[in-house]
Design a protein around this motif. Structure first.
Motif, short mmCIF file in Angstrom:
data_model
loop_
_atom_site.label_atom_id
_atom_site.label_comp_id
_atom_site.label_asym_id
_atom_site.label_seq_id
_atom_site.Cartn_x
_atom_site.Cartn_y
_atom_site.Cartn_z
N LEU A 57 0.82 -1.21 0.00
CA LEU A 57 0.00 0.00 0.00
C LEU A 57 0.86 1.26 0.00
O LEU A 57 0.55 2.23 -0.71
CB LEU A 57 -0.95 0.01 1.20
CG LEU A 57 -2.10 -1.00 1.12
CD1 LEU A 57 -2.85 -1.06 2.45
CD2 LEU A 57 -3.05 -0.65 -0.01
N PHE A 58 1.94 1.26 0.77
CA PHE A 58 2.85 2.41 0.78
C PHE A 58 3.44 2.64 -0.62
O PHE A 58 3.48 3.77 -1.11
CB PHE A 58 4.00 2.21 1.77
CG PHE A 58 3.61 2.28 3.23
CD1 PHE A 58 2.53 3.02 3.67
CD2 PHE A 58 4.35 1.58 4.18
CE1 PHE A 58 2.18 3.07 5.01
CE2 PHE A 58 4.01 1.63 5.53
CZ PHE A 58 2.93 2.38 5.94
N LEU A 59 3.87 1.55 -1.26
CA LEU A 59 4.45 1.66 -2.60
C LEU A 59 3.40 2.11 -3.62
O LEU A 59 3.68 2.94 -4.49
CB LEU A 59 5.08 0.34 -3.02
CG LEU A 59 6.38 -0.01 -2.29
CD1 LEU A 59 6.76 -1.46 -2.56
CD2 LEU A 59 7.50 0.92 -2.69
N ALA A 60 2.20 1.57 -3.52
CA ALA A 60 1.13 1.96 -4.44
C ALA A 60 0.78 3.43 -4.26
O ALA A 60 0.51 4.14 -5.24
CB ALA A 60 -0.10 1.08 -4.22
N ASP A 61 0.79 3.91 -3.02
CA ASP A 61 0.50 5.32 -2.75
C ASP A 61 1.57 6.21 -3.38
O ASP A 61 1.23 7.23 -4.02
CB ASP A 61 0.43 5.55 -1.24
CG ASP A 61 -0.01 6.95 -0.88
OD1 ASP A 61 -1.00 7.44 -1.48
OD2 ASP A 61 0.63 7.56 0.00
N LEU A 63 3.47 5.45 -5.99
CA LEU A 63 3.29 5.36 -7.42
C LEU A 63 2.14 6.25 -7.89
O LEU A 63 2.25 6.98 -8.88
CB LEU A 63 3.04 3.90 -7.83
CG LEU A 63 2.76 3.65 -9.31
CD1 LEU A 63 3.95 4.05 -10.16
CD2 LEU A 63 2.42 2.19 -9.53
N ASN A 64 1.05 6.22 -7.16
CA ASN A 64 -0.11 7.04 -7.49
C ASN A 64 0.24 8.53 -7.44
O ASN A 64 -0.14 9.30 -8.33
CB ASN A 64 -1.27 6.72 -6.54
CG ASN A 64 -2.55 7.38 -6.95
OD1 ASN A 64 -3.00 7.22 -8.08
ND2 ASN A 64 -3.15 8.12 -6.03
N ASP A 65 0.96 8.94 -6.40
CA ASP A 65 1.38 10.34 -6.29
C ASP A 65 2.27 10.75 -7.46
O ASP A 65 2.12 11.84 -8.02
CB ASP A 65 2.13 10.58 -4.98
CG ASP A 65 1.22 10.54 -3.76
OD1 ASP A 65 -0.02 10.56 -3.92
OD2 ASP A 65 1.77 10.47 -2.63
N MET A 66 3.19 9.85 -7.85
CA MET A 66 4.08 10.16 -8.98
C MET A 66 3.31 10.28 -10.29
O MET A 66 3.59 11.14 -11.10
CB MET A 66 5.17 9.10 -9.09
CG MET A 66 6.20 9.19 -8.01
SD MET A 66 7.44 7.89 -8.25
CE MET A 66 8.34 8.04 -6.72
N LYS A 67 2.33 9.40 -10.47
CA LYS A 67 1.52 9.47 -11.70
C LYS A 67 0.74 10.78 -11.75
O LYS A 67 0.64 11.40 -12.82
CB LYS A 67 0.56 8.28 -11.77
CG LYS A 67 1.23 7.00 -12.18
CD LYS A 67 0.21 5.88 -12.30
CE LYS A 67 0.85 4.61 -12.81
NZ LYS A 67 -0.13 3.53 -13.00
N ARG A 68 0.21 11.21 -10.62
CA ARG A 68 -0.51 12.49 -10.58
C ARG A 68 0.43 13.64 -10.90
O ARG A 68 0.06 14.57 -11.62
CB ARG A 68 -1.12 12.71 -9.20
CG ARG A 68 -2.40 12.00 -8.98
CD ARG A 68 -3.04 12.49 -7.70
NE ARG A 68 -4.02 11.54 -7.24
CZ ARG A 68 -4.45 11.46 -6.01
NH1 ARG A 68 -3.99 12.27 -5.08
NH2 ARG A 68 -5.36 10.57 -5.67
N GLU A 69 1.64 13.59 -10.35
CA GLU A 69 2.61 14.65 -10.59
C GLU A 69 2.98 14.72 -12.06
O GLU A 69 3.04 15.80 -12.65
CB GLU A 69 3.86 14.40 -9.74
CG GLU A 69 4.89 15.50 -9.86
CD GLU A 69 6.11 15.24 -8.99
OE1 GLU A 69 7.19 15.72 -9.38
OE2 GLU A 69 6.00 14.56 -7.96
N VAL A 70 3.20 13.57 -12.68
CA VAL A 70 3.54 13.54 -14.10
C VAL A 70 2.38 14.08 -14.93
O VAL A 70 2.58 14.88 -15.85
CB VAL A 70 3.91 12.10 -14.54
CG1 VAL A 70 3.95 11.97 -16.06
CG2 VAL A 70 5.25 11.70 -13.94
N ALA A 71 1.16 13.67 -14.60
CA ALA A 71 -0.01 14.16 -15.34
C ALA A 71 -0.13 15.67 -15.19
O ALA A 71 -0.43 16.37 -16.17
CB ALA A 71 -1.27 13.47 -14.84
N GLY A 72 0.11 16.19 -14.00
CA GLY A 72 0.06 17.63 -13.78
C GLY A 72 1.11 18.37 -14.57
O GLY A 72 0.85 19.44 -15.13
N ARG A 73 2.30 17.80 -14.65
CA ARG A 73 3.36 18.44 -15.42
C ARG A 73 3.05 18.42 -16.91
O ARG A 73 3.36 19.37 -17.63
CB ARG A 73 4.69 17.75 -15.15
CG ARG A 73 5.25 18.06 -13.79
CD ARG A 73 6.59 17.43 -13.58
NE ARG A 73 7.08 17.69 -12.25
CZ ARG A 73 8.24 17.28 -11.80
NH1 ARG A 73 9.03 16.56 -12.57
NH2 ARG A 73 8.62 17.56 -10.57
#
Length: 111
Positions: A57-61, A63-73
């Protein structure tokens, strides 16, 4: 086929992998091990299964944060306006490529 042993949450796992992937798997196991230790420290007495669940769950969280950051960029990229120099350059290159493609296709059609 190579064989390697990974240690995660105090337990050893024997795995087979493609030759040369042992180091990469050890790196990934290290990431999981760090998250498993975090889970054990924050909630002492977890079972092995729950420790691994929380590590996942920590790793998935993350990964999810990184995907959001990439999408925002990606959304913030300055491409898009008709007068944007990058857009104009891409359009000019596209027109040149289409012209070249048409020129190459024309002799084939004549043959």
């Amino acid at each position: 086929m190579a064989e390697t042993t990974l240690t995660i949450a105090g337990r050893q796992y024997d795995l087979r992998c493609r030759d040369g992937e042992e180091t990469h798997l050890a790196h990934l196991a290290g990431l999981i091990e760090r998250k498993a230790r975090m889970a054990q420290q924050s909630t002492p007495g977890l079972t092995e299964v729950r420790t691994l669940l929380f590590a996942a769950l920590f790793l998935a969280d993350e990964l999810n944060d990184m995907k959001r950051e990439v999408a925002g960029r990606q959304e913030a990229l300055p491409l898009g306006g008709e007068d944007d120099p990058a857009v104009l350059a891409i359009e000019a290159l596209t027109a040149r490529l289409e012209k070249l493609s048409d020129g190459l296709a024309a002799p084939a059609a004549d043959a």
